[in-house]
Structure formats: C-alpha cells, structure tokens
Design a protein around this motif. Sequence first.
Motif, short mmCIF file in Angstrom:
data_model
loop_
_atom_site.label_atom_id
_atom_site.label_comp_id
_atom_site.label_asym_id
_atom_site.label_seq_id
_atom_site.Cartn_x
_atom_site.Cartn_y
_atom_site.Cartn_z
N ARG A 319 77.61 34.19 14.00
CA ARG A 319 77.80 33.96 12.56
C ARG A 319 79.27 34.17 12.18
NH1 ARG A 319 73.64 36.72 8.65
NH2 ARG A 319 74.82 35.33 7.29
N LEU A 320 79.89 35.16 12.81
CA LEU A 320 81.31 35.35 12.52
C LEU A 320 82.14 34.19 13.04
CD1 LEU A 320 81.74 39.16 13.34
CD2 LEU A 320 81.51 38.06 11.11
N LYS A 321 81.78 33.68 14.22
CA LYS A 321 82.51 32.53 14.75
C LYS A 321 82.32 31.31 13.85
CE LYS A 321 82.36 34.00 19.62
NZ LYS A 321 81.91 33.65 21.00
N ALA A 322 81.09 31.14 13.37
CA ALA A 322 80.82 29.98 12.50
C ALA A 322 81.64 30.08 11.21
CB ALA A 322 79.32 29.91 12.19
N LEU A 323 81.70 31.28 10.64
CA LEU A 323 82.47 31.43 9.40
C LEU A 323 83.96 31.21 9.64
CD1 LEU A 323 80.74 34.55 7.80
CD2 LEU A 323 80.70 32.19 6.96
N ARG A 324 84.48 31.67 10.79
CA ARG A 324 85.90 31.44 11.08
C ARG A 324 86.16 29.95 11.26
NH1 ARG A 324 85.12 36.08 14.59
NH2 ARG A 324 86.10 37.94 13.65
N ALA A 325 85.23 29.28 11.93
CA ALA A 325 85.40 27.83 12.09
C ALA A 325 85.34 27.12 10.75
CB ALA A 325 84.31 27.29 13.04
N GLN A 326 84.43 27.57 9.89
CA GLN A 326 84.33 26.97 8.56
C GLN A 326 85.63 27.16 7.76
OE1 GLN A 326 81.09 28.51 6.26
NE2 GLN A 326 81.54 27.22 4.47
N ILE A 327 86.21 28.36 7.84
CA ILE A 327 87.47 28.63 7.11
C ILE A 327 88.60 27.78 7.65
CG2 ILE A 327 89.21 30.41 6.69
CD1 ILE A 327 86.90 32.45 6.65
N ALA A 328 88.64 27.61 9.00
CA ALA A 328 89.69 26.77 9.58
C ALA A 328 89.53 25.33 9.12
CB ALA A 328 89.63 26.87 11.10
N GLY A 329 88.28 24.86 9.06
CA GLY A 329 88.08 23.48 8.59
C GLY A 329 88.49 23.30 7.14
#
Length: 751
Positions: A319-329
């Motif tokens: 979930r943390l990885k997904a949120l970081r990816a979302q922020i980068a996008g």
Amino acid sequence: MTAAGNPSQDVDIDLAQLFRAVWRRKGRLLAATVFVAGSAFVVASLMAPRYEAETRILIEPREPNLTSPGTARSDLQSVLDEQNVVSQVQLLTSTDLLRRVAKNMKLYERSEFDPETNPSPLADILVSLGLRNNPLEIQPEDRVLKTFLEHLQVYPVEKSRVIGIQFTSKDPQLAAGVPNEIAKVYRSLQSGAKLDNTSEAARWLEPEIANLREKVRAAEKKVADYRASSGLLRTSDTSDITTTQLNDITVELSKVRAERANAVATAQNVRAALKAGRSTETLDAVASSPVIQRLKEAEGNANAQLSDLQTTLLDSHPRLKALRAQIAGIRQQIASEAQKIAEGLENQAGLYQLREAQLDQQLNQAKAESARAGDDQVGLNALEREATAQRDLLETYLARYREASSRLDKDASPADARVISTAIAPTTASFPKVIPITIVAGVATLVLGSVIIMLAELFSGRALSPIARPAARREDEVVEIERTEPVEAPSAPPQPVVIGPARKKTEAVPAHLMVAEVDTRLAAAMERAVDADMLKASAADVVSNDRQALEEPAPEDDFSVSAVADYLAGCQAQIVFGISPTGDDGSTLTVMLARELGERGQKVLVIDMSGSGCPTALMAGSRDLPGITELLCGEAAFADVIHPDRLSSVDLIPQGRADVRQAMRGADRMSMIADALADVYDTVLVECGPADAQGVARLSHSGIHEIVLSAPEPDTSELAEIMTAFSKAGYDDLILMTGGTTPKRPRTRAA
C-alpha cells in the motif's frame, strides 16, 4: 557716596529723614498746592469753551445699484491700499472741497472764522495808506480757508480704511454740522466724477460695438467655409475624426503589445522552471489552472494517506508503494500540465503578435491622414483665432456698454465711500477740562515741591547716614600646645603620602568624585605638614604638665553639634560644605547639625552629595526621589527636587536617580545652584561625604562659605593630613564637629 566728616566711610540715604523733612514743611507745601490748583481752576473757568465733533468715512468699492449680476468692474472688487486712503485724505482737505463747504455753511458770516469783517482801526489806517491789501476784496469763501484748516483735522485710522474728520468750534451745532457737510460734499464729488467717466465710456462704445459685429460675422463665415472644403469635421470641441482614430489605434496597439509581452514572459518563466527542474506550482500561470489545482489536491490527499500508513506499516508494504507510485504519477501530470500551459502561452503570444502587426498597419495609415489634415488645420486655426479674438472683444464691449448704460443715472453711481459714524452736537466742551486741569496742577505742585524738599535734604547731607561696617570676625582663643621637652627633628624629611578620604566597606564614592575616580587615585601626594608623632608627644606633655586640670572635672566637648550650630547661626556664611572623612558616621552628624539649625528657627536645606546617599536615607521617605543629579543634568527644576525632612522642618535635595557621571559634567554649576538657593534659605548645607580639597574647591567657586569637618572619632594624624590638604587648596580655617551638645565655638585652626 561718602560722608563729609569721613571721606572714607560709606553712607546710605535715610528715607525716614526725607519723609520727616517733607512732613515738617507740609503746611507751606499744602498752601502752595492749594494756591496753584485754585489759580488753574480760575484760569480754566474763564477760557472760552470749545466743542469737538467727528465724522468717520469708510473707503470701500461700491457696486452700482442697477448693475446686473456678474458685470461688476474688477476695480470695484479690489481692496484699496494705504496709498489710496492717504490720497482720499488729501482730497478731503483740498481747497475746492473746503471752499464749497464754507459756502454751503456760510462760515464767512461768522466772526470766529472771518475776523476781517470787523477790522481794527489800525487795519483800516494801513489799508487807506496802501500798506496793506484790503481783505474784503477777496472772496468770502477764500478768507475763511486759513481759519477753517486750523479748526479741521482729517486723519486715516491706523490699520484700516477709515478716515476721521474732526472739527472744533465754539458752537456745538456748527462743530457737528461741518464734518457732516464735508462728508456729503466729498461723496457728491466722487459720485459726479464716476458719472462723467461712465457717460464718456458709453458714448465711445456705441460705434465700436456696431463695427465689431460685422467683423465677427465675416470671421465666423470664413471658418465654416474652410472647414467644409478641407473635410475637418469635429467630433468634440478639441479634436476631429482623424485625431480620434489615431488616438484609438495607439491605445489599442499599446494594450496588445503589453499583453504579448506578458504572455511571452510567462511562457519563458514556466519553461525555465521546467528545464531547471524547479517547482512550477508557485507560478501564477500554473497555479491558477483548474487542472493543476485538482492535481495538487489529489497529491495532498495521497501524501496524507502515506503519512498515516507510515506509522503502522513498513516501507516495503504494497500500500505504501502504491501511494508513492500514485504521488509520482500526479507530479508527472503536474509537470505535463505545466508544459501544456507554457505552449498555450506561446500560442497566445503569437496571436498577439499578428494583432500587433495589423494595428501597426492601421496606425501608419492614420498617421498619413493626420499629416495631411495637419496642413489644413494650420489654416483653420488661424481663421478660428481671428474669429475668437473678434468675438471676445465684442462680448467685452457689450458688457461694458450695458454696465455704463445702467450707471447713467446719478443714483446708480455711488461714491466709493460711506459714512459709518455721523457727527452729533456735543454736550460737553472738549477744552478746557476744568477739573482735570485743576487736579493735575495740584498734584504736580505737590510732587514737585516734595522732590525739591528731598533734594535740599540730600544736598545738605542731613538725609545721609553712615553705614556701620561689619566687625571683623572674632577669633576665639587658640590653645597652643607647648612642648616641655625638645623634640628631635626627623632624620629625613617626611615622605609625601597619598591623601584619600576614608571610605566605608560599601565603597560608596562621593558624587563629585565619581567622574574623577582615576584622577583622584593618581593625584600627587601632598607633603605632610604636621608630624603625627610630634603632635602626640606634645599632647602628652600638656597632659603631664597640667595635673591640676586633670583633677578638675573634664570640660564638655568644644566641637559638639550644638557648638557648630551656634557658630553657624551667628556667622555670615549661608553656604556650608560638610566633609565626613569616616563616611556615613560623619554624614549622620551633618544631618543632626541641619536639624539642630532647623529647631532654632532657621530655614535649612541639605544637599546630598555624599555618594553613599546617607542623608537621603536618614531624611527622605524614599531613595527613588529626584535630586541633585537630575538638577545638574537639567532633567528637573528646583521645585521637583526639594523634599521635606520626615522628622524636622529642614528641606532636602536627595542624591537622585540620574546618571552620576553625566551629572558631574555639570558640577561646575553647583556653585551657581548653591548661590541661588542661598537667596531663599538661611543655610544651605552641602554634605560632600569623604571628599578631598580638590573636590570641594570644584564645588565652591564664589561666595562666603564654611567647611565643617564631621569626625565622630577623630584621628590626630588623619586630621593633620586633611587640614594640610585643605590648607594647600586655600582653606585655612575648618570647623571640627565630633558630636555632643555643649554650645561653644568650634575652630580647628589651632590643630
């Protein structure tokens, strides 16, 4: 002034003797006063009374009664200056005006103004012999002018535009009638002069107006024909069509250029930020975009979720990885959107550039048309100026003609003056004033006679008394110490020692020594004048040789507070400086001395210059009161620094709260301050604490003063050193005070 018997003796004027001399001669003085007053009364009563009346005229511009609003002449609105008022005074005293007044009032029929109607026999003889011209051959109005002017006074009232007309006569009715008649004739002459000017102006303006009307009509026709032929159509009073179009194009072109420059600058700023990798979120063009705002909101929500989960999950959690990816996008989308905004701004700048080119082309066309119209406008302006000048001149002439026509009536042209005070027949004579003349004559005789009597007493010397010189200050007997055995002289001369006042453990520095602390420590030591061992030996010899005195009861202390108070109460010195070598013990004795003087009915003021503030602590209710330091710094007045003693009638100036070093820069003013206070108080007692001779010399520049040495337990050697130091500074006579109550005169010259 000196006495006759003793030229070297000073004398003074005895006022009592002067008044006694006047009183002894009061009979003759009053008789002379009554005689002179009675004579003045009789003479004033026999004089023919004269009456005086006055009329006042205000000089001011006055508008005609029939003048239309807005047509008043500018000269009527101006305020008459002082020169014009003085000129009107000269007009009121002119010969023509006075001749008309004398004729209207028939003054030549009055013997008061025309004494030539009843000539003396001698005058008739001189006329018959041809030695004198016959005065009756002169017109009656001219004969009275000289006397008329003597009785008349015309003057301008100071700082105003009012003129006063005074006339004096034996007849009260005539005294009031002449000023009123002068004012009437003056206003009539002024009104007639204005009417003549108006009539001449109206006659001249009639043909001029008719001629100007034809010129104006022809000039306006030329302007209209030229405008139609050249196509210079007006859009307003100041511009035509060509000028209006040129102005509009110029304004639009400036606006387009500004918008293009703004778009180009904004696009370059966004691209520079993207190229440098800086954040574009702070740029106005990017931050105002709705898409950017939504992306920033989504990024904020994702960052909030990431922060919440990081507290419970590990960094490798999906979930943390997904949120970081979302922020980068989201950040990539923001950068892409910023790129699009920059491209949009560049496209908009290109559009503005095309619009600018079109406006430049239109501006060039408008300039060409304006240049062509400018040549035609030159000729049109010349015709318009000619027509305007003719029209303005015609309107001015018409206004003047209407105003002149309305003033052709006599009542329509009032004089530039009006009567503000009409003379009335006086009921009392202006001269002579019998009672005032009588009183003045009597008082003058009384005063002059008294002055003569006093001067006679002064010149004879009877009113002079010798001044008793003050007896020289009596010195009490000095007890000299006799040596019964010779004392060997010291093998070597005494070495100089540093003379410094004893201080308390608190190291309180005297106020007048605080600035010169370093100078005091480095001062050259003064040579010892009295050997302490010799003094002690001599005292022992005196005691051993006078056994009878030892068996008798010991006398009370001669250096007591009471003895010092007795001496200060009887001496001439009003300023006393207190020196306390032992510190606060001596300052306490000084306070006791001040209270002792206060109990004896003297007005005493204590000034605390001790440094430690001992007198302030003993006498004042608080140490925070303003005092001598504020007075020396100029921060307070005398009334603010003088405070009452809490236990006696003595007043106190405490040490104060101001900066001592700054106050001591004005220590030289202490002498003037003490002299000023000595005019109010019987004794001004300045407590200097453990001061040295130089410090006291700095404070006591002038006047008669005494120095009190307060030492409750005096040390013989220390006293010798202190007196030697003060002797070198010019103070040979000190007063020693050790305490006690025996009233004897204390002096330390013998020590």
